[in-house]
Design a protein around this motif. Structure first.
Motif, PDB file in Angstrom:
ATOM      1  N   PRO A  33     -14.873   7.889  13.133  1.00 24.69           N
ATOM      2  CA  PRO A  33     -13.849   7.523  14.125  1.00 24.69           C
ATOM      3  C   PRO A  33     -13.283   8.696  14.917  1.00 24.69           C
ATOM      4  N   VAL A  34     -13.393   9.930  14.406  1.00 23.99           N
ATOM      5  CA  VAL A  34     -12.862  11.089  15.128  1.00 23.99           C
ATOM      6  C   VAL A  34     -13.523  11.221  16.503  1.00 23.99           C
ATOM      7  N   LEU A  35     -14.738  10.731  16.648  1.00 32.00           N
ATOM      8  CA  LEU A  35     -15.426  10.834  17.942  1.00 32.00           C
ATOM      9  C   LEU A  35     -14.677  10.084  19.043  1.00 32.00           C
ATOM     10  N   ASP A  47     -20.194   0.221  18.091  1.00 29.04           N
ATOM     11  CA  ASP A  47     -19.010  -0.393  18.697  1.00 29.04           C
ATOM     12  C   ASP A  47     -17.824   0.566  18.754  1.00 29.04           C
ATOM     13  N   LYS A  48     -17.756   1.491  17.812  1.00 26.72           N
ATOM     14  CA  LYS A  48     -16.653   2.457  17.772  1.00 26.72           C
ATOM     15  C   LYS A  48     -16.608   3.313  19.035  1.00 26.72           C
ATOM     16  N   LEU A  49     -17.754   3.515  19.663  1.00 26.56           N
ATOM     17  CA  LEU A  49     -17.846   4.403  20.823  1.00 26.56           C
ATOM     18  C   LEU A  49     -17.454   3.736  22.141  1.00 26.56           C
ATOM     19  N   ALA A  50     -17.154   2.445  22.101  1.00 25.81           N
ATOM     20  CA  ALA A  50     -16.828   1.698  23.319  1.00 25.81           C
ATOM     21  C   ALA A  50     -15.586   2.240  24.029  1.00 25.81           C
ATOM     22  N   VAL A  51     -14.751   2.971  23.336  1.00 33.40           N
ATOM     23  CA  VAL A  51     -13.518   3.507  23.929  1.00 33.40           C
ATOM     24  C   VAL A  51     -13.735   4.810  24.700  1.00 33.40           C
ATOM     25  N   LEU A  52     -14.975   5.301  24.730  1.00 39.13           N
ATOM     26  CA  LEU A  52     -15.264   6.554  25.432  1.00 39.13           C
ATOM     27  C   LEU A  52     -15.696   6.244  26.859  1.00 39.13           C
ATOM     28  N   PRO A  53     -14.798   6.419  27.829  1.00 34.89           N
ATOM     29  CA  PRO A  53     -15.054   5.950  29.192  1.00 34.89           C
ATOM     30  C   PRO A  53     -16.145   6.705  29.950  1.00 34.89           C
ATOM     31  N   PHE A  54     -16.457   7.935  29.546  1.00 33.74           N
ATOM     32  CA  PHE A  54     -17.426   8.735  30.301  1.00 33.74           C
ATOM     33  C   PHE A  54     -18.769   8.896  29.600  1.00 33.74           C
ATOM     34  N   LEU A  55     -18.912   8.285  28.429  1.00 36.55           N
ATOM     35  CA  LEU A  55     -20.155   8.418  27.666  1.00 36.55           C
ATOM     36  C   LEU A  55     -21.295   7.779  28.449  1.00 36.55           C
ATOM     37  N   HIS A  56     -22.226   8.612  28.916  1.00 35.17           N
ATOM     38  CA  HIS A  56     -23.335   8.084  29.716  1.00 35.17           C
ATOM     39  C   HIS A  56     -24.702   8.319  29.083  1.00 35.17           C
ATOM     40  N   LEU A  85     -17.470  13.856   9.533  1.00 31.23           N
ATOM     41  CA  LEU A  85     -16.842  14.779  10.482  1.00 31.23           C
ATOM     42  C   LEU A  85     -15.380  15.061  10.135  1.00 31.23           C
ATOM     43  N   THR A  86     -15.031  14.914   8.879  1.00 31.96           N
ATOM     44  CA  THR A  86     -13.673  15.204   8.443  1.00 31.96           C
ATOM     45  C   THR A  86     -13.313  16.642   8.828  1.00 31.96           C
ATOM     46  N   GLY A  87     -12.159  16.801   9.457  1.00 33.67           N
ATOM     47  CA  GLY A  87     -11.696  18.121   9.866  1.00 33.67           C
ATOM     48  C   GLY A  87     -12.232  18.594  11.204  1.00 33.67           C
ATOM     49  N   LEU A  88     -12.951  17.726  11.927  1.00 33.07           N
ATOM     50  CA  LEU A  88     -13.543  18.161  13.199  1.00 33.07           C
ATOM     51  C   LEU A  88     -12.491  18.635  14.194  1.00 33.07           C
ATOM     52  N   MET A  89     -11.442  17.855  14.402  1.00 36.38           N
ATOM     53  CA  MET A  89     -10.458  18.232  15.423  1.00 36.38           C
ATOM     54  C   MET A  89      -9.746  19.531  15.055  1.00 36.38           C
ATOM     55  N   ASP A  90      -9.429  19.717  13.775  1.00 39.57           N
ATOM     56  CA  ASP A  90      -8.788  20.968  13.350  1.00 39.57           C
ATOM     57  C   ASP A  90      -9.716  22.157  13.580  1.00 39.57           C
ATOM     58  N   THR A  91     -10.983  21.979  13.247  1.00 43.69           N
ATOM     59  CA  THR A  91     -11.960  23.054  13.427  1.00 43.69           C
ATOM     60  C   THR A  91     -12.150  23.371  14.906  1.00 43.69           C
ATOM     61  N   LEU A  92     -12.273  22.325  15.735  1.00 39.72           N
ATOM     62  CA  LEU A  92     -12.423  22.541  17.177  1.00 39.72           C
ATOM     63  C   LEU A  92     -11.198  23.257  17.751  1.00 39.72           C
ATOM     64  N   SER A  93     -10.016  22.911  17.255  1.00 35.12           N
ATOM     65  CA  SER A  93      -8.779  23.539  17.748  1.00 35.12           C
ATOM     66  C   SER A  93      -8.723  25.031  17.440  1.00 35.12           C
ATOM     67  N   VAL A  94      -9.335  25.441  16.338  1.00 37.54           N
ATOM     68  CA  VAL A  94      -9.390  26.864  15.990  1.00 37.54           C
ATOM     69  C   VAL A  94     -10.397  27.594  16.877  1.00 37.54           C
ATOM     70  N   LEU A  95     -11.543  26.951  17.139  1.00 36.90           N
ATOM     71  CA  LEU A  95     -12.641  27.616  17.849  1.00 36.90           C
ATOM     72  C   LEU A  95     -12.533  27.544  19.371  1.00 36.90           C
ATOM     73  N   TYR A  96     -12.115  26.398  19.905  1.00 37.00           N
ATOM     74  CA  TYR A  96     -12.182  26.132  21.342  1.00 37.00           C
ATOM     75  C   TYR A  96     -10.832  26.290  22.025  1.00 37.00           C
ATOM     76  N   ALA A  97     -10.857  26.795  23.247  1.00 35.81           N
ATOM     77  CA  ALA A  97      -9.649  26.902  24.057  1.00 35.81           C
ATOM     78  C   ALA A  97      -9.122  25.515  24.417  1.00 35.81           C
ATOM     79  N   ASP A  98     -10.024  24.584  24.695  1.00 31.66           N
ATOM     80  CA  ASP A  98      -9.623  23.226  25.068  1.00 31.66           C
ATOM     81  C   ASP A  98     -10.571  22.219  24.409  1.00 31.66           C
TER      82      ASP A  98
END
Length: 181
Positions: A86-88, A111-120, A54-67
């Motif tokens: 880890p970008v997740l 284990d990497k996903l443990a920091v996501l408080p709303f992941l249900h 997922l390299t570049g995910l945040m940059d790509t999302l920032s171009v496409l998405y308002a938020d």
């Protein structure tokens, strides 16, 4: 959630930045956009592609998405992922994550996903990790807010068994909690 899903499924994408030179699949409803033509949505479908990281995910999302930080549903199923990128962990609003049909081999990746408080809701079936002993118990233990794993509800009994399992794996910790100073 607002806006239609942004659907890049079945587009033969090799990298997430490939989304920038492609148009999303048309949906039942047109995508809503703001005045800057950025997409108003909290859903992204990248399933059935050839993505391996997922390299570049945040940059790509920032171009496409308002938020982009409000992304709540991400479908990465049926790709080539061997690791949970880890970008997740930056997507703090993530509630649904589909990772089924990939190549994730190590339970510790979850284990990497443990920091996501709303992941249900999470899917991991179709990955080699599902053959690991205590697969489901490990996921419940690692992601305490999870309500659905592999499209199956987490039961009260599973939570109780997971609690016992955790104590048996770390008896020192459970003993220290029972001591009174």
């Amino acid at each position: 959630m607002f806006g239609s899903p942004v659907d890049f499924s079945f587009r033969e994408l090799n990298t997430v930045s490939d989304m920038l030179s492609d148009e999303p699949n048309p949906g039942a409803r047109p995508l809503k956009r703001n005045s800057e033509q950025k997409i108003l949505s909290t859903t992204l479908r990248l399933n059935n592609n050839f993505l391996s990281d997922l390299t570049g995910l945040m940059d790509t999302l920032s171009v496409l998405y308002a938020d982009p930080m409000r992304l709540a549903w991400l479908d990465l199923s049926f790709n080539e992922f061997q690791h949970i990128h880890p970008v997740l962990t930056q997507l703090k609003e993530l509630r649904l994550l589909y990772l089924h049909g990939n190549r994730i081999c190590k339970l510790s990746e979850v284990d990497k996903l443990a920091v996501l408080p709303f992941l249900h809701t999470i899917t991991l079936h179709g990955n080699p990790i599902v053959t690991e002993p205590d697969y489901r118990t490990h996921v419940i233990s690692t992601l305490p807010h999870v309500k659905m794993i592999d499209f199956s509800a987490v039961t009260k009994q599973e939570r109780e068994l997971t609690s016992v399992w955790q104590r048996s794996r770390n008896p020192r910790k459970s003993m220290s909690h029972s001591k009174v100073d």
